[in-house]
Scaffold this motif. Structure first.
Motif, PDB file in Angstrom:
ATOM      1  N   GLU A 106       0.812  -1.219   0.000  1.00 20.52           N
ATOM      2  CA  GLU A 106       0.000   0.000   0.000  1.00 20.52           C
ATOM      3  C   GLU A 106       0.845   1.268   0.000  1.00 20.52           C
ATOM      4  O   GLU A 106       0.505   2.248  -0.659  1.00 20.52           O
ATOM      5  CB  GLU A 106      -0.923  -0.003   1.223  1.00 20.52           C
ATOM      6  CG  GLU A 106      -1.855   1.186   1.282  1.00 20.52           C
ATOM      7  CD  GLU A 106      -2.784   1.122   2.487  1.00 20.52           C
ATOM      8  OE1 GLU A 106      -3.407   2.152   2.754  1.00 20.52           O
ATOM      9  OE2 GLU A 106      -2.875   0.070   3.136  1.00 20.52           O
ATOM     10  N   PHE A 107       1.953   1.271   0.733  1.00 21.15           N
ATOM     11  CA  PHE A 107       2.740   2.494   0.891  1.00 21.15           C
ATOM     12  C   PHE A 107       4.014   2.517   0.053  1.00 21.15           C
ATOM     13  O   PHE A 107       4.880   3.361   0.269  1.00 21.15           O
ATOM     14  CB  PHE A 107       3.082   2.701   2.373  1.00 21.15           C
ATOM     15  CG  PHE A 107       1.877   2.984   3.214  1.00 21.15           C
ATOM     16  CD1 PHE A 107       1.276   4.235   3.180  1.00 21.15           C
ATOM     17  CD2 PHE A 107       1.324   1.998   4.007  1.00 21.15           C
ATOM     18  CE1 PHE A 107       0.149   4.499   3.937  1.00 21.15           C
ATOM     19  CE2 PHE A 107       0.201   2.261   4.779  1.00 21.15           C
ATOM     20  CZ  PHE A 107      -0.393   3.514   4.740  1.00 21.15           C
ATOM     21  N   LYS A 108       4.162   1.622  -0.932  1.00 23.43           N
ATOM     22  CA  LYS A 108       5.374   1.589  -1.741  1.00 23.43           C
ATOM     23  C   LYS A 108       5.545   2.864  -2.567  1.00 23.43           C
ATOM     24  O   LYS A 108       6.658   3.261  -2.872  1.00 23.43           O
ATOM     25  CB  LYS A 108       5.405   0.362  -2.632  1.00 23.43           C
ATOM     26  CG  LYS A 108       4.406   0.369  -3.766  1.00 23.43           C
ATOM     27  CD  LYS A 108       4.494  -0.880  -4.586  1.00 23.43           C
ATOM     28  CE  LYS A 108       3.441  -0.825  -5.664  1.00 23.43           C
ATOM     29  NZ  LYS A 108       3.397  -2.023  -6.443  1.00 23.43           N
ATOM     30  N   PHE A 114      10.465   5.920   3.687  1.00 28.37           N
ATOM     31  CA  PHE A 114       9.296   6.500   4.344  1.00 28.37           C
ATOM     32  C   PHE A 114       8.003   5.763   4.016  1.00 28.37           C
ATOM     33  O   PHE A 114       7.018   5.902   4.727  1.00 28.37           O
ATOM     34  CB  PHE A 114       9.155   7.987   3.985  1.00 28.37           C
ATOM     35  CG  PHE A 114      10.250   8.814   4.556  1.00 28.37           C
ATOM     36  CD1 PHE A 114      10.380   8.974   5.926  1.00 28.37           C
ATOM     37  CD2 PHE A 114      11.181   9.410   3.722  1.00 28.37           C
ATOM     38  CE1 PHE A 114      11.401   9.726   6.461  1.00 28.37           C
ATOM     39  CE2 PHE A 114      12.211  10.165   4.257  1.00 28.37           C
ATOM     40  CZ  PHE A 114      12.326  10.325   5.628  1.00 28.37           C
ATOM     41  N   GLY A 115       7.981   4.994   2.982  1.00 28.32           N
ATOM     42  CA  GLY A 115       6.799   4.209   2.650  1.00 28.32           C
ATOM     43  C   GLY A 115       6.892   2.818   3.222  1.00 28.32           C
ATOM     44  O   GLY A 115       6.329   2.519   4.273  1.00 28.32           O
ATOM     45  N   VAL A 116       7.654   1.970   2.532  1.00 29.07           N
ATOM     46  CA  VAL A 116       7.753   0.569   2.926  1.00 29.07           C
ATOM     47  C   VAL A 116       8.425   0.422   4.291  1.00 29.07           C
ATOM     48  O   VAL A 116       7.918  -0.261   5.179  1.00 29.07           O
ATOM     49  CB  VAL A 116       8.516  -0.247   1.853  1.00 29.07           C
ATOM     50  CG1 VAL A 116       8.719  -1.679   2.301  1.00 29.07           C
ATOM     51  CG2 VAL A 116       7.776  -0.202   0.523  1.00 29.07           C
ATOM     52  N   GLY A 117       9.560   1.082   4.477  1.00 33.69           N
ATOM     53  CA  GLY A 117      10.316   0.936   5.716  1.00 33.69           C
ATOM     54  C   GLY A 117       9.554   1.363   6.957  1.00 33.69           C
ATOM     55  O   GLY A 117       9.629   0.724   8.000  1.00 33.69           O
ATOM     56  N   PHE A 121       5.533  -2.588   9.271  1.00 37.61           N
ATOM     57  CA  PHE A 121       5.155  -3.252  10.511  1.00 37.61           C
ATOM     58  C   PHE A 121       4.052  -2.503  11.249  1.00 37.61           C
ATOM     59  O   PHE A 121       3.918  -2.636  12.460  1.00 37.61           O
ATOM     60  CB  PHE A 121       6.375  -3.441  11.412  1.00 37.61           C
ATOM     61  CG  PHE A 121       7.366  -4.412  10.834  1.00 37.61           C
ATOM     62  CD1 PHE A 121       7.025  -5.741  10.662  1.00 37.61           C
ATOM     63  CD2 PHE A 121       8.620  -3.990  10.441  1.00 37.61           C
ATOM     64  CE1 PHE A 121       7.926  -6.643  10.126  1.00 37.61           C
ATOM     65  CE2 PHE A 121       9.521  -4.883   9.903  1.00 37.61           C
ATOM     66  CZ  PHE A 121       9.185  -6.216   9.746  1.00 37.61           C
ATOM     67  N   THR A 122       3.241  -1.743  10.540  1.00 33.84           N
ATOM     68  CA  THR A 122       2.155  -0.996  11.169  1.00 33.84           C
ATOM     69  C   THR A 122       1.228  -1.925  11.949  1.00 33.84           C
ATOM     70  O   THR A 122       0.871  -1.646  13.086  1.00 33.84           O
ATOM     71  CB  THR A 122       1.344  -0.225  10.101  1.00 33.84           C
ATOM     72  OG1 THR A 122       2.235   0.648   9.413  1.00 33.84           O
ATOM     73  CG2 THR A 122       0.227   0.570  10.722  1.00 33.84           C
ATOM     74  N   ILE A 123       0.844  -3.013  11.349  1.00 27.68           N
ATOM     75  CA  ILE A 123      -0.070  -3.954  12.004  1.00 27.68           C
ATOM     76  C   ILE A 123       0.706  -5.026  12.768  1.00 27.68           C
ATOM     77  O   ILE A 123       0.398  -5.328  13.917  1.00 27.68           O
ATOM     78  CB  ILE A 123      -0.997  -4.611  10.962  1.00 27.68           C
ATOM     79  CG1 ILE A 123      -1.877  -3.548  10.307  1.00 27.68           C
ATOM     80  CG2 ILE A 123      -1.858  -5.679  11.595  1.00 27.68           C
ATOM     81  CD1 ILE A 123      -2.652  -4.030   9.119  1.00 27.68           C
TER      82      ILE A 123
END
Length: 151
Positions: A106-108, A114-117, A121-123
């Protein structure tokens, strides 16, 4: 808010609130979770048939289930399975893999750092954090009890 407005609002909430059939949801979760377990058992049996020991077979089973979950997440199939099967798809190791892969996908567009990194691990991050912390606390307790001669 007068009594008429309250009643109208309650009717509106009743109309827009989705209703769920608990027994049907449990049946769907059972079916999806069961299918995932059958796939895992088939992998275990295949590995055992190829001569691998129980631990190696379990490792391959976990690895392949995670891989399948991530690939299905990448093709936007696993979210549909989760929507239909609920906890049956979220509780096994495949759900954990999905919870790591989905934010990364989703954030790639926000970049690797700042996206993937930041979002990968948000969830799953809290699960990993508290799992490691709990393991550490239990290890310290075990060590203290062993020093005291209790264990």
């Amino acid at each position: 808010m007068d009594e008429k407005q309250k009643k109208e609002y309650q009717e509106y909430v009743k109309q827009v609130t989705p209703t769920h059939n608990l027994w049907l949801q449990m049946l769907k979760a059972f079916v999806v979770g069961g299918i995932i377990c059958v796939i895992g058992q088939a992998i275990l049996n295949t590995c055992a048939g190829m001569g691998l020991d129980k631990d190696a077979s379990g490792g391959w089973s976990a690895l392949l289930l995670i891989l399948m979950s991530v690939v299905l997440t990448g093709f936007n199939i696993y979210p549909s399975i989760v929507k239909w099967g609920g906890a049956g798809a979220l509780v096994p190791i495949t759900g954990f893999a999905n919870s790591v892969a989905a934010p990364a996908i989703e954030f790639k567009s926000e970049g690797q750092v700042f996206g993937v990194g930041c979002k990968i691990f948000t969830i799953a991050g809290p699960v990993i954090l508290y799992g490691i912390f709990t393991s550490w606390v239990l290890g310290v307790i075990y060590w203290i009890l062993k020093l005291m001669g209790v264990m």
